[in-house]
Scaffold this motif. Structure first.
Motif, PDB file in Angstrom:
ATOM      1  N   ALA A  77      72.051  19.515 -30.180  1.00  0.00           N
ATOM      2  CA  ALA A  77      71.535  20.163 -28.967  1.00  0.00           C
ATOM      3  C   ALA A  77      71.530  21.675 -29.179  1.00  0.00           C
ATOM      4  O   ALA A  77      72.474  22.227 -29.762  1.00  0.00           O
ATOM      5  CB  ALA A  77      72.389  19.799 -27.763  1.00  0.00           C
ATOM      6  N   GLU A  78      70.458  22.330 -28.696  1.00  0.00           N
ATOM      7  CA  GLU A  78      70.369  23.784 -28.846  1.00  0.00           C
ATOM      8  C   GLU A  78      71.171  24.435 -27.720  1.00  0.00           C
ATOM      9  O   GLU A  78      70.680  24.630 -26.607  1.00  0.00           O
ATOM     10  CB  GLU A  78      68.913  24.236 -28.810  1.00  0.00           C
ATOM     11  N   GLU A  79      72.426  24.760 -28.034  1.00  0.00           N
ATOM     12  CA  GLU A  79      73.360  25.287 -27.043  1.00  0.00           C
ATOM     13  C   GLU A  79      74.290  26.313 -27.680  1.00  0.00           C
ATOM     14  O   GLU A  79      74.348  26.433 -28.907  1.00  0.00           O
ATOM     15  CB  GLU A  79      74.212  24.153 -26.453  1.00  0.00           C
ATOM     16  N   ASN A  80      75.047  26.969 -26.825  1.00  0.00           N
ATOM     17  CA  ASN A  80      76.109  27.879 -27.253  1.00  0.00           C
ATOM     18  C   ASN A  80      77.433  27.267 -26.791  1.00  0.00           C
ATOM     19  O   ASN A  80      78.158  27.847 -25.993  1.00  0.00           O
ATOM     20  CB  ASN A  80      75.877  29.259 -26.617  1.00  0.00           C
ATOM     21  N   ARG A  81      77.703  26.065 -27.291  1.00  0.00           N
ATOM     22  CA  ARG A  81      78.836  25.282 -26.790  1.00  0.00           C
ATOM     23  C   ARG A  81      79.996  25.308 -27.777  1.00  0.00           C
ATOM     24  O   ARG A  81      79.869  24.882 -28.932  1.00  0.00           O
ATOM     25  CB  ARG A  81      78.407  23.836 -26.537  1.00  0.00           C
ATOM     26  N   ASN A  82      81.153  25.802 -27.310  1.00  0.00           N
ATOM     27  CA  ASN A  82      82.360  25.876 -28.123  1.00  0.00           C
ATOM     28  C   ASN A  82      83.308  24.751 -27.722  1.00  0.00           C
ATOM     29  O   ASN A  82      83.435  24.410 -26.541  1.00  0.00           O
ATOM     30  CB  ASN A  82      83.034  27.228 -27.928  1.00  0.00           C
ATOM     31  N   THR A  83      83.973  24.168 -28.720  1.00  0.00           N
ATOM     32  CA  THR A  83      84.815  23.003 -28.469  1.00  0.00           C
ATOM     33  C   THR A  83      85.725  22.769 -29.664  1.00  0.00           C
ATOM     34  O   THR A  83      85.440  23.226 -30.779  1.00  0.00           O
ATOM     35  CB  THR A  83      83.960  21.746 -28.214  1.00  0.00           C
ATOM     36  N   THR A  84      86.790  22.040 -29.426  1.00  0.00           N
ATOM     37  CA  THR A  84      87.676  21.676 -30.538  1.00  0.00           C
ATOM     38  C   THR A  84      87.167  20.463 -31.298  1.00  0.00           C
ATOM     39  O   THR A  84      87.723  20.103 -32.332  1.00  0.00           O
ATOM     40  CB  THR A  84      89.099  21.384 -30.011  1.00  0.00           C
ATOM     41  N   TYR A  85      86.110  19.829 -30.769  1.00  0.00           N
ATOM     42  CA  TYR A  85      85.514  18.663 -31.436  1.00  0.00           C
ATOM     43  C   TYR A  85      84.210  19.105 -32.104  1.00  0.00           C
ATOM     44  O   TYR A  85      83.203  19.315 -31.416  1.00  0.00           O
ATOM     45  CB  TYR A  85      85.238  17.549 -30.428  1.00  0.00           C
ATOM     46  N   PRO A  86      84.195  19.240 -33.418  1.00  0.00           N
ATOM     47  CA  PRO A  86      83.020  19.825 -34.087  1.00  0.00           C
ATOM     48  C   PRO A  86      81.716  19.079 -33.839  1.00  0.00           C
ATOM     49  O   PRO A  86      80.659  19.700 -33.753  1.00  0.00           O
ATOM     50  CB  PRO A  86      83.398  19.816 -35.574  1.00  0.00           C
ATOM     51  N   SER A  87      81.754  17.749 -33.692  1.00  0.00           N
ATOM     52  CA  SER A  87      80.517  17.001 -33.487  1.00  0.00           C
ATOM     53  C   SER A  87      79.935  17.224 -32.094  1.00  0.00           C
ATOM     54  O   SER A  87      78.770  16.905 -31.845  1.00  0.00           O
ATOM     55  CB  SER A  87      80.753  15.500 -33.708  1.00  0.00           C
ATOM     56  N   ARG A  88      80.725  17.789 -31.170  1.00  0.00           N
ATOM     57  CA  ARG A  88      80.241  18.051 -29.811  1.00  0.00           C
ATOM     58  C   ARG A  88      79.824  19.505 -29.619  1.00  0.00           C
ATOM     59  O   ARG A  88      79.307  19.860 -28.557  1.00  0.00           O
ATOM     60  CB  ARG A  88      81.320  17.700 -28.790  1.00  0.00           C
ATOM     61  N   ALA A  89      80.082  20.329 -30.600  1.00  0.00           N
ATOM     62  CA  ALA A  89      79.701  21.739 -30.481  1.00  0.00           C
ATOM     63  C   ALA A  89      78.183  21.865 -30.459  1.00  0.00           C
ATOM     64  O   ALA A  89      77.461  20.990 -30.930  1.00  0.00           O
ATOM     65  CB  ALA A  89      80.281  22.532 -31.651  1.00  0.00           C
ATOM     66  N   GLY A  90      77.717  22.963 -29.877  1.00  0.00           N
ATOM     67  CA  GLY A  90      76.280  23.214 -29.847  1.00  0.00           C
ATOM     68  C   GLY A  90      75.967  24.581 -30.416  1.00  0.00           C
ATOM     69  O   GLY A  90      76.576  25.586 -30.032  1.00  0.00           O
ATOM     70  N   PHE A  91      75.024  24.628 -31.353  1.00  0.00           N
ATOM     71  CA  PHE A  91      74.566  25.889 -31.928  1.00  0.00           C
ATOM     72  C   PHE A  91      73.109  26.112 -31.534  1.00  0.00           C
ATOM     73  O   PHE A  91      72.427  25.187 -31.084  1.00  0.00           O
ATOM     74  CB  PHE A  91      74.712  25.878 -33.446  1.00  0.00           C
ATOM     75  N   ALA A  92      72.649  27.339 -31.708  1.00  0.00           N
ATOM     76  CA  ALA A  92      71.278  27.682 -31.330  1.00  0.00           C
ATOM     77  C   ALA A  92      70.625  28.420 -32.490  1.00  0.00           C
ATOM     78  O   ALA A  92      70.661  29.638 -32.580  1.00  0.00           O
ATOM     79  CB  ALA A  92      71.260  28.528 -30.054  1.00  0.00           C
ATOM     80  N   GLN A  93      70.097  27.649 -33.400  1.00  0.00           N
ATOM     81  CA  GLN A  93      69.395  28.155 -34.577  1.00  0.00           C
ATOM     82  C   GLN A  93      70.307  29.002 -35.471  1.00  0.00           C
ATOM     83  O   GLN A  93      70.063  30.180 -35.696  1.00  0.00           O
ATOM     84  CB  GLN A  93      68.165  28.967 -34.163  1.00  0.00           C
ATOM     85  N   PRO A  94      71.392  28.416 -35.990  1.00  0.00           N
ATOM     86  CA  PRO A  94      72.263  29.170 -36.902  1.00  0.00           C
ATOM     87  C   PRO A  94      71.476  29.637 -38.120  1.00  0.00           C
ATOM     88  O   PRO A  94      70.817  28.832 -38.779  1.00  0.00           O
ATOM     89  CB  PRO A  94      73.350  28.164 -37.275  1.00  0.00           C
ATOM     90  N   SER A  95      71.559  30.944 -38.407  1.00  0.00           N
ATOM     91  CA  SER A  95      70.672  31.538 -39.419  1.00  0.00           C
ATOM     92  C   SER A  95      71.405  32.324 -40.495  1.00  0.00           C
ATOM     93  O   SER A  95      70.786  32.751 -41.468  1.00  0.00           O
ATOM     94  CB  SER A  95      69.654  32.459 -38.728  1.00  0.00           C
ATOM     95  N   GLY A  96      72.693  32.535 -40.331  1.00  0.00           N
ATOM     96  CA  GLY A  96      73.480  33.236 -41.341  1.00  0.00           C
ATOM     97  C   GLY A  96      74.901  32.726 -41.303  1.00  0.00           C
ATOM     98  O   GLY A  96      75.459  32.501 -40.220  1.00  0.00           O
ATOM     99  N   ILE A  97      75.500  32.501 -42.471  1.00  0.00           N
ATOM    100  CA  ILE A  97      76.888  32.018 -42.522  1.00  0.00           C
ATOM    101  C   ILE A  97      77.639  32.712 -43.647  1.00  0.00           C
ATOM    102  O   ILE A  97      77.060  33.116 -44.658  1.00  0.00           O
ATOM    103  CB  ILE A  97      76.970  30.484 -42.717  1.00  0.00           C
ATOM    104  N   CYS A  98      78.957  32.851 -43.463  1.00  0.00           N
ATOM    105  CA  CYS A  98      79.845  33.334 -44.529  1.00  0.00           C
ATOM    106  C   CYS A  98      81.234  32.806 -44.254  1.00  0.00           C
ATOM    107  O   CYS A  98      81.588  32.523 -43.105  1.00  0.00           O
ATOM    108  CB  CYS A  98      79.851  34.867 -44.604  1.00  0.00           C
ATOM    109  N   VAL A  99      82.013  32.656 -45.298  1.00  0.00           N
ATOM    110  CA  VAL A  99      83.406  32.222 -45.176  1.00  0.00           C
ATOM    111  C   VAL A  99      84.298  33.454 -45.134  1.00  0.00           C
ATOM    112  O   VAL A  99      84.155  34.369 -45.945  1.00  0.00           O
ATOM    113  CB  VAL A  99      83.808  31.297 -46.338  1.00  0.00           C
ATOM    114  N   GLY A 100      85.185  33.484 -44.151  1.00  0.00           N
ATOM    115  CA  GLY A 100      86.146  34.569 -44.018  1.00  0.00           C
ATOM    116  C   GLY A 100      87.501  34.018 -43.626  1.00  0.00           C
ATOM    117  O   GLY A 100      87.727  32.797 -43.649  1.00  0.00           O
ATOM    118  N   VAL A 101      88.386  34.922 -43.253  1.00  0.00           N
ATOM    119  CA  VAL A 101      89.745  34.532 -42.866  1.00  0.00           C
ATOM    120  C   VAL A 101      89.999  34.999 -41.443  1.00  0.00           C
ATOM    121  O   VAL A 101      89.725  36.151 -41.091  1.00  0.00           O
ATOM    122  CB  VAL A 101      90.788  35.137 -43.815  1.00  0.00           C
TER     123      VAL A 101
END
Length: 548
Positions: free
Chosen positions: A393-417
């Motif tokens: 789903a195209e959403e800005n939904r934050n949750t502790t369950y990753p499969s229920r989270a919602g993103f909206a066209q994620p376009s950049g990623i990086c690993v940090g601490v």
């Protein structure tokens, strides 16, 4: 037939019912009969003709179009779009296929793009013009910068296709993507019916490709992303459909790809890409490429100088879970890549998990480069392609369950601490936010920007500040240097830094480009190996270098 005022809500309900009838039809002839019956008998809402407002800027035509002069006497397909929208990008091949089936020079069918901007930056004609070139759009496009036609017709979302009869009355509406067959069926039946009763005038359209204002002959053409590798930089030369390997000064050392738009594995000179974006270097002397419009992940072996496909079928997928091996797994518009370790891997172990910002399905996926575990999901074999976070789903939904989270066209990623734990930072473009996905426990959290309401994707701006009070506009890239996260705030044409402050982050602008050259929708960025500089891929300029 009596005209009556209204918007397209009634037509939408009619077309939903029509689609259900078509699903139940047994063969093509029955479907054609159903559509032709609708065309012949539809007497639903008749919207007073809304002409294109005078003074709007047009592209790919020699003059402004009007209903009376140009749309009357032909079947018109109005594509209400905004150029940032991944779903709008997905239907462009459908429109191209329709134009091949019914060439505009024949005068029967005309596709018109009605650009109705979401972001302020997208109202600027020069930016629309660049997108027209970048996406190879050849049909007429009008910049309806105040979205007046959108409002008057009651359009609700991007993309929406409104199909008009020769008198300019809406006959069909298609909302969203994935309607190629129905689009062709509707138009085919309309052409046949209105040709038979002499309603098609077949007059020429004043098509004229709009000259682009950018300088030609540049080595780079709309570069999308940039990454480091031993000895230099990897640049996705997106507009040229190739990958460049350069030294740190930008001098080209190797070219990967023929430059022809396509999808072919093979040697560096024979392989082909289609608008590649994200690139990342693996310690095994391999580069991985997000081959966006091929809906594939490609592997570039620097030792053998060969390109191979490791995920994706070459066609857009709709699967929201994955789990298949390699090229058997269809994916959708991968936009960026980074490397990490699967659960339980030692810190000094080789990265065995390729993370993918899957813009097309609004999710985060992973490709196992070796056998490994993932959170509570179990163990996976080398080559498994898997959804890691996001419901689709195209959403800005934050949750502790990753499969229920919602993103909206994620376009950049990086690993940090973050507070000692490994985390994936995400430039979530359509929610204008930076998000965080814990690679330890799977929780998805807000970092900066966006809105508290997960369905509000319009909380954007240009405000430095803390957490949700900060505002970004369609960010496309992130890079980690220690605990600092750098962001290409793309539609604000700036580079910003996120600095930890307790449990939150503070956003500060650090650069808008040099005195001579300003950024223009910077897309990707990476840090030098020593963390002293940033390299930025700007679509209209050569790559920038910013010292930290």
């Amino acid at each position: 037939m009596e005209d009556r005022a209204g918007n397209i809500s009634e037509l939408t309900l009619v077309c939903i019912d029509l689609a259900a009838r078509l699903e139940e039809a047994e063969d093509v002839e029955e479907r054609r009969a159903i559509v032709t019956e609708h065309v012949r008998n539809y007497e639903g809402v008749r919207i007073p003709m809304v002409d294109f407002e005078a003074g709007l800027e047009w592209f790919n035509v020699s003059r402004a179009l009007t209903h009376a002069q140009d749309l009357k006497g032909r079947i018109s397909v109005l594509d209400f779009f905004t150029y940032c929208c991944i779903n709008c990008m997905h239907i462009l091949p459908d429109l191209e296929a329709l134009e091949e089936r019914h060439p505009p020079e024949q005068g029967e069918v005309l596709v018109v793009g009605v650009h109705s901007a979401k972001f302020e930056n997208e109202r600027v004609s020069a930016n629309i013009l660049a997108a027209i070139e970048r996406y190879h759009i050849h049909h007429p496009v009008v910049n309806d910068s105040e979205a007046k036609m959108w409002t008057q017709l009651g359009i609700a979302c991007w993309p929406t296709l409104l199909i008009l009869d020769p008198n300019g009355h809406p006959m069909f509406i298609l909302v969203g993507e994935g309607h190629r067959e129905r689009l062709q069926l509707y138009v085919d039946c309309m052409v046949e019916y209105f040709s038979s009763n002499g309603s098609l005038s077949k007059l020429p359209v004043p098509l004229a490709p709009t000259a682009h204002c950018a300088a030609t002959g540049s080595v780079l053409h709309y570069p999308g992303k940039v990454a480091t590798y031993p000895g230099g930089l990897i640049i996705s030369d997106t507009g040229h459909n190739r990958i460049l390997l350069t030294d740190r000064m930008g001098n080209i050392k190797k070219v990967v790809g023929s430059g022809e738009q396509g999808m072919a594995d093979g040697t560096f000179t024979c392989a082909s890409f289609n608008n590649p974006q994200g690139v990342v270097y693996h310690s095994s002397n391999v580069i991985f490429v997000a081959d966006t419009e091929n809906h594939a992940i490609r592997k570039v072996d620097l030792n053998t100088e060969e390109v191979n496909t490791i995920a994706g079928t070459g066609k857009q997928g709709t699967d929201l879970e994955g789990g298949l091996q390699g090229p058997k797994q269809a994916i959708s518009s991968p936009w960026d890549l980074c490397l990490s370790k699967s659960v339980g891997q030692a810190e000094d172990a080789v990265d065995n998990l390729l993370l993918v910002a899957m813009a097309g399905t609004h999710q985060i996926w992973g490709i196992f480069l070796a056998d490994g575990d993932w959170l509570k999901e179990g163990s996976y074999k080398n080559g498994t392609v898997l959804r890691l976070a996001g419901s689709g789903a195209e959403e800005n939904r934050n949750t502790t369950y990753p499969s229920r989270a919602g993103f909206a066209q994620p376009s950049g990623i990086c690993v940090g601490v973050h507070q000692g734990d490994r985390a994936l930072y995400i430039a979530d473009a359509e929610s204008s936010s930076v998000r965080m996905f814990s690679l330890t426990n799977g929780a998805v959290k807000a970092v900066v920007g966006g809105a508290r309401d997960p369905l509000d994707l319009f909380a954007y701006g240009d405000v430095d500040g803390k957490g949700i009070d900060a505002k970004l506009q369609h960010p496309l890239g992130v890079a980690a240097v220690g605990e600092f996260i750098y962001v290409t705030d793309s539609y604000n044409h700036k580079i910003k830094v996120l600095k930890p402050s307790g449990k939150s982050y503070i956003v500060t602008t650090i650069s808008s480009g040099s005195n001579e050259e300003k950024f223009n929708e910077p897309g990707g960025l990476c840090a030098s190996e020593d963390g002293s500089s940033l390299y930025i891929a700007d679509p209209k300029k050569p790559c920038f270098k910013v010292r930290l």
